[in-house]
Design a protein around this motif. Structure first.
Motif, mmCIF file in Angstrom:
data_model
loop_
_atom_site.group_PDB
_atom_site.id
_atom_site.type_symbol
_atom_site.label_atom_id
_atom_site.label_comp_id
_atom_site.label_asym_id
_atom_site.label_seq_id
_atom_site.Cartn_x
_atom_site.Cartn_y
_atom_site.Cartn_z
ATOM 1 N N GLN A 247 0.865 -1.190 0.000
ATOM 2 C CA GLN A 247 0.000 0.000 0.000
ATOM 3 C C GLN A 247 0.898 1.235 0.000
ATOM 4 O OE1 GLN A 247 -3.361 0.311 -0.257
ATOM 5 N NE2 GLN A 247 -3.263 -1.888 -0.698
ATOM 6 N N PHE A 248 0.658 2.132 -0.968
ATOM 7 C CA PHE A 248 1.556 3.280 -1.070
ATOM 8 C C PHE A 248 0.787 4.593 -1.194
ATOM 9 C CE2 PHE A 248 3.937 -0.354 -2.778
ATOM 10 C CZ PHE A 248 5.021 -0.323 -1.920
ATOM 11 N N GLY A 249 1.217 5.591 -0.438
ATOM 12 C CA GLY A 249 0.639 6.933 -0.522
ATOM 13 C C GLY A 249 1.753 7.942 -0.304
ATOM 14 N N ALA A 250 1.701 9.056 -1.007
ATOM 15 C CA ALA A 250 2.842 9.974 -1.054
ATOM 16 C C ALA A 250 2.724 11.172 -0.125
ATOM 17 C CB ALA A 250 3.040 10.464 -2.484
ATOM 18 N N ALA A 251 1.582 11.333 0.548
ATOM 19 C CA ALA A 251 1.321 12.599 1.252
ATOM 20 C C ALA A 251 2.450 13.000 2.200
ATOM 21 C CB ALA A 251 0.000 12.506 2.000
ATOM 22 N N GLN A 252 2.992 12.015 2.956
ATOM 23 C CA GLN A 252 4.023 12.393 3.933
ATOM 24 C C GLN A 252 5.295 12.913 3.252
ATOM 25 O OE1 GLN A 252 5.640 8.941 5.948
ATOM 26 N NE2 GLN A 252 4.608 7.596 4.484
ATOM 27 N N PHE A 253 5.588 12.351 2.068
ATOM 28 C CA PHE A 253 6.807 12.809 1.367
ATOM 29 C C PHE A 253 6.581 14.161 0.713
ATOM 30 C CE2 PHE A 253 6.857 8.044 0.908
ATOM 31 C CZ PHE A 253 7.612 7.864 2.060
ATOM 32 N N ILE A 254 5.350 14.327 0.196
ATOM 33 C CA ILE A 254 5.025 15.650 -0.365
ATOM 34 C C ILE A 254 5.119 16.701 0.741
ATOM 35 C CG2 ILE A 254 3.182 17.033 -1.404
ATOM 36 C CD1 ILE A 254 2.248 14.479 -2.829
ATOM 37 N N TYR A 255 4.600 16.335 1.930
ATOM 38 C CA TYR A 255 4.690 17.246 3.055
ATOM 39 C C TYR A 255 6.148 17.558 3.397
ATOM 40 C CZ TYR A 255 4.474 18.863 7.907
ATOM 41 O OH TYR A 255 4.643 19.575 9.057
ATOM 42 N N GLY A 256 6.964 16.493 3.462
ATOM 43 C CA GLY A 256 8.386 16.686 3.794
ATOM 44 C C GLY A 256 9.073 17.581 2.781
ATOM 45 N N THR A 257 8.795 17.341 1.486
ATOM 46 C CA THR A 257 9.401 18.171 0.439
ATOM 47 C C THR A 257 8.933 19.612 0.551
ATOM 48 O OG1 THR A 257 9.573 16.314 -1.094
ATOM 49 C CG2 THR A 257 9.552 18.507 -2.055
ATOM 50 N N ALA A 258 7.608 19.783 0.752
ATOM 51 C CA ALA A 258 7.066 21.145 0.812
ATOM 52 C C ALA A 258 7.653 21.909 1.988
ATOM 53 C CB ALA A 258 5.539 21.091 0.923
ATOM 54 N N VAL A 259 7.649 21.294 3.180
ATOM 55 C CA VAL A 259 8.122 22.012 4.372
ATOM 56 C C VAL A 259 9.615 22.302 4.278
ATOM 57 C CG1 VAL A 259 8.441 21.859 6.862
ATOM 58 C CG2 VAL A 259 6.291 21.122 5.845
ATOM 59 N N SER A 260 10.412 21.295 3.848
ATOM 60 C CA SER A 260 11.863 21.538 3.807
ATOM 61 C C SER A 260 12.202 22.594 2.752
ATOM 62 C CB SER A 260 12.628 20.244 3.540
ATOM 63 O OG SER A 260 12.239 19.687 2.302
ATOM 64 N N SER A 261 11.525 22.545 1.578
ATOM 65 C CA SER A 261 11.853 23.502 0.513
ATOM 66 C C SER A 261 11.377 24.905 0.863
ATOM 67 C CB SER A 261 11.202 23.071 -0.804
ATOM 68 O OG SER A 261 11.577 21.773 -1.117
ATOM 69 N N PHE A 262 10.111 25.034 1.289
ATOM 70 C CA PHE A 262 9.611 26.371 1.608
ATOM 71 C C PHE A 262 10.346 26.949 2.806
ATOM 72 C CE2 PHE A 262 5.931 25.115 -1.008
ATOM 73 C CZ PHE A 262 5.877 26.237 -1.813
ATOM 74 N N GLY A 263 10.648 26.082 3.781
ATOM 75 C CA GLY A 263 11.408 26.549 4.938
ATOM 76 C C GLY A 263 12.763 27.091 4.497
ATOM 77 N N ALA A 264 13.426 26.326 3.598
ATOM 78 C CA ALA A 264 14.732 26.762 3.118
ATOM 79 C C ALA A 264 14.621 28.107 2.394
ATOM 80 C CB ALA A 264 15.317 25.710 2.187
ATOM 81 N N LEU A 265 13.591 28.235 1.549
ATOM 82 C CA LEU A 265 13.434 29.487 0.799
ATOM 83 C C LEU A 265 13.099 30.656 1.720
ATOM 84 C CD1 LEU A 265 13.772 30.178 -2.144
ATOM 85 C CD2 LEU A 265 13.644 27.747 -1.755
#
Lengths: 323, 300
Positions: A78-96
């Motif tokens: 069973q696979f869902g991407a939400a947690q990784f999308i969240y991780g990418t969004a928070v780390s990238s926006f935080g960095a910016l």
């Protein structure tokens, strides 16, 4: 003076007397360079095709629900991407969020304030930062940055801003926060050098007008440099975002690789790129396909950020030409 | 100098410019008693400053090793328009840019000598360059409104630099637009971009922008060289109207323009001041042979 073709020397017409390379050189050069140009398009198309092909079975099995569910369970497939999308969004926006003001400050210093002779050396130094291989930055993140953040910065942030869930009370040397800092270091050189180029397009006459009106340097920046550069700064930030979203290695090294969505940025998490990098080897076919689906999301995001940024840059260049 | 500020309010702001340096105790304070303006007092532009007389003493200016202005002595007198004429590259623009210290913004540029605003040396140690530019406004060769700003914001910009209270800004912007002869043309569309105006209107917008902060002196560096004859005429008329409010120096390489607007004309050649005198005399009966040759079109 006119000479008609009949009376011209025969070598003018046949090209005799010139060597083979001399005669066909230009045409060959054209073909070789054309091929090189076409090749890059073919490679982009090929990669896109392969990624979609890999993702095919996951896309048909999970559909768009993949983006909103967050369980990632290779055992039960069973696979869902939400947690990784969240991780990418928070780390990238935080960095910016950290990198943007820092980059604007660097660019303003280098274009408007720094002594003229020191500008180029400092600019080169900042850009050299972009040349540090990301795996080395990641290593530094594990050995130096992570422990420092864990022991000093995270407790201080929690003490000051602990009422915000982002700065919860659990500390860790790996996690979203070190990933943000590493991504900040990686994006500042790009964003600041692009911003610097944008600032260079501000008409000198407008800046002169602000100074002659009794404006301070700061007045001059806020009345002319910054407002005029706004679309360009946004483009630079989008390109920085593109870099941050796609970065895998250094992030994998410092983010901790733990699943789940947590408000606290101090504890381990995972991004799309780092999940692909960390898990692909040895995964089951459907698991690999799910990672391919992550790659599809990543690819689309990257192309969108890059495309929007380019459109904005083109707008800035056109305006610079007009004025 | 027999200038009498008879029908205007005198505001002595000289202390503002030197507030950061200890003034010598014997410094004279030529404060005339303030008098009420007989004209519309609503417009702040009707006021006049005690500090309005510019005197250049042995002024030199350089770009790196290029000696562009070679020891000029010249006065800009209140109530009069001074034109500076001369062929391209004679140093006339450089000279006026020394007055508001814009010259030093150019990398490698420096200057020497004294630029006196009444009795204060604008180049002196400790003088605040930002304050200097609030006393000495400038209009450039090519109209340079702030590209991202509305008509209103362009004129308000200088007022915002000085922290003018919000409720005063609207009145002063309107007064400045009125003074620059632009009000009738832009009334009702003050929120449109400054760049949407025609070339001549943009230049008058820049004049309004400079006037809004009520400078004592206005430097105009070839203000009409990019304009058509009709727009040029408007600016020239404006110069005639403004000279009672602000001391004006106009750099121009158009001799007819100097003849039309200036009370005093100075002729420069190769960085030197050749001759200065009443405009009529300069054009009809100059003392120096080179002036004669220039104004009669033998060179330049």
């Amino acid at each position: 003076m006119t000479t008609d073709a009949a009376t011209a020397p025969s070598s003018l017409l046949s090209g005799q007397g010139r060597g083979l390379v001399d005669r066909f050189g230009d045409r060959a050069l054209y073909l070789i360079t054309l091929l090189a140009a076409i090749l890059s398009g073919v490679i982009l198309g090929g990669i896109t095709y392969e990624v979609f092909k890999l993702a095919g079975s996951a896309i048909s099995k999970f559909g768009l629900g993949f983006l909103t569910t967050s369980n990632w369970d290779p055992v039960h497939e069973q696979f869902g991407a939400a947690q990784f999308i969240y991780g990418t969004a928070v780390s990238s926006f935080g960095a910016l969020l950290i990198a943007t003001p820092l980059s604007i400050a660097i660019a303003l210093f280098l274009t408007e304030l720094a002594p003229r002779r020191s500008r180029t050396p400092i600019a080169v130094l900042v850009e050299l930062l972009a040349g540090v291989p990301s795996v080395i930055l990641g290593l530094w993140g594990i050995l130096v940055l992570g422990p420092f953040l864990n022991d000093t910065v995270e407790p201080a942030l929690h003490a000051a801003l602990g009422w915000i869930p982002l700065f919860g009370g659990t500390y860790s040397p790996v996690g979203l926060f070190p990933a943000m800092v590493i991504l900040t270091i990686m994006t500042v050189p790009i964003v600041s050098s692009l911003t610097r180029e944008v600032f260079a397009t501000v008409p000198p006459s407008a800046k002169e007008g602000a100074l002659a009106l009794g404006g301070t340097r700061w007045d001059m920046m806020t009345t002319t440099v910054l407002p005029y550069s706004r679309p360009g700064i946004i483009a630079a930030v989008m390109l920085g975002l593109w870099r941050a979203v796609g970065e895998a290695i250094a992030v994998t090294q410092v983010i901790g690789g733990a699943p789940g969505i947590h408000a606290n940025i101090f504890i381990p998490a995972q991004t799309m790129a780092s999940q692909i990098a960390a898990q692909y080897q040895g995964a089951s076919p459907l698991n690999q396909s799910a990672l391919g689906y992550l790659a599809v999301v990543l690819l689309i995001l990257s192309l969108v950020f890059n495309g929007v940024a380019r459109l904005l840059v083109r707008g800035v260049q056109r305006r610079a030409k007009v004025s | 100098m027999d200038y009498e500020p008879s029908d205007v309010t005198v505001v002595d702001r000289k202390d503002e410019i030197t507030s950061r340096i200890p003034r010598p105790a014997e410094a004279p304070a030529p404060a005339s008693p303030p008098q009420q303006s007989s004209e519309t007092p609503a417009s702040g532009l009707e006021r006049m400053h005690a500090t309005r007389h510019i005197r250049l003493e042995d002024l030199h200016a350089y770009y790196g090793s290029n000696h562009a202005v070679k020891g000029v002595n010249l006065s800009f007198e209140p109530g009069k328009v001074t034109a500076i004429i001369g062929p391209s590259g004679c140093g006339k623009s450089t000279m006026v840019r020394c007055v508001n210290r814009m010259h030093e913004e150019i990398p490698g540029a420096r200057s020497q000598g004294r630029v006196l605003l009444d009795d204060v040396d604008l180049r002196g140690p400790g003088v605040d360059v930002v304050a200097v530019r609030r006393f000495v406004g400038m209009v450039f060769q090519k109209a340079n409104p702030f590209p991202t700003m509305s008509i209103f914001d362009n004129v308000a910009a200088g007022l915002r630099f000085t922290g003018t209270p919000r409720d005063e800004i609207t009145d002063r912007v309107n007064a400045a637009l009125e003074a620059a002869g632009l009000w009738d043309e832009v009334e009702g569309r003050l929120s449109e971009p400054g760049m949407s105006l025609s070339g001549g209107q943009q230049q008058r917008l820049c004049i309004a922008r400079a006037l809004a902060v009520e400078p004592a002196v206005l430097l105009m560096d070839e203000p009409c060289s990019a304009l058509d004859p009709v727009a040029t005429l408007k600016i020239e008329e404006l110069i005639g109207q403004l000279k009672q409010r602000v001391t004006i120096a106009v750099v121009t390489h158009n001799m007819q323009q100097a003849g039309r607007v200036a009370d005093t004309t100075a002729f420069m050649l190769s960085g030197e001041l050749v001759e200065v005198g009443p405009t009529e005399k300069m054009f009809t009966n100059p003392d120096d042979e080179r002036t004669e040759q220039y104004v009669t079109g033998k060179f330049g």
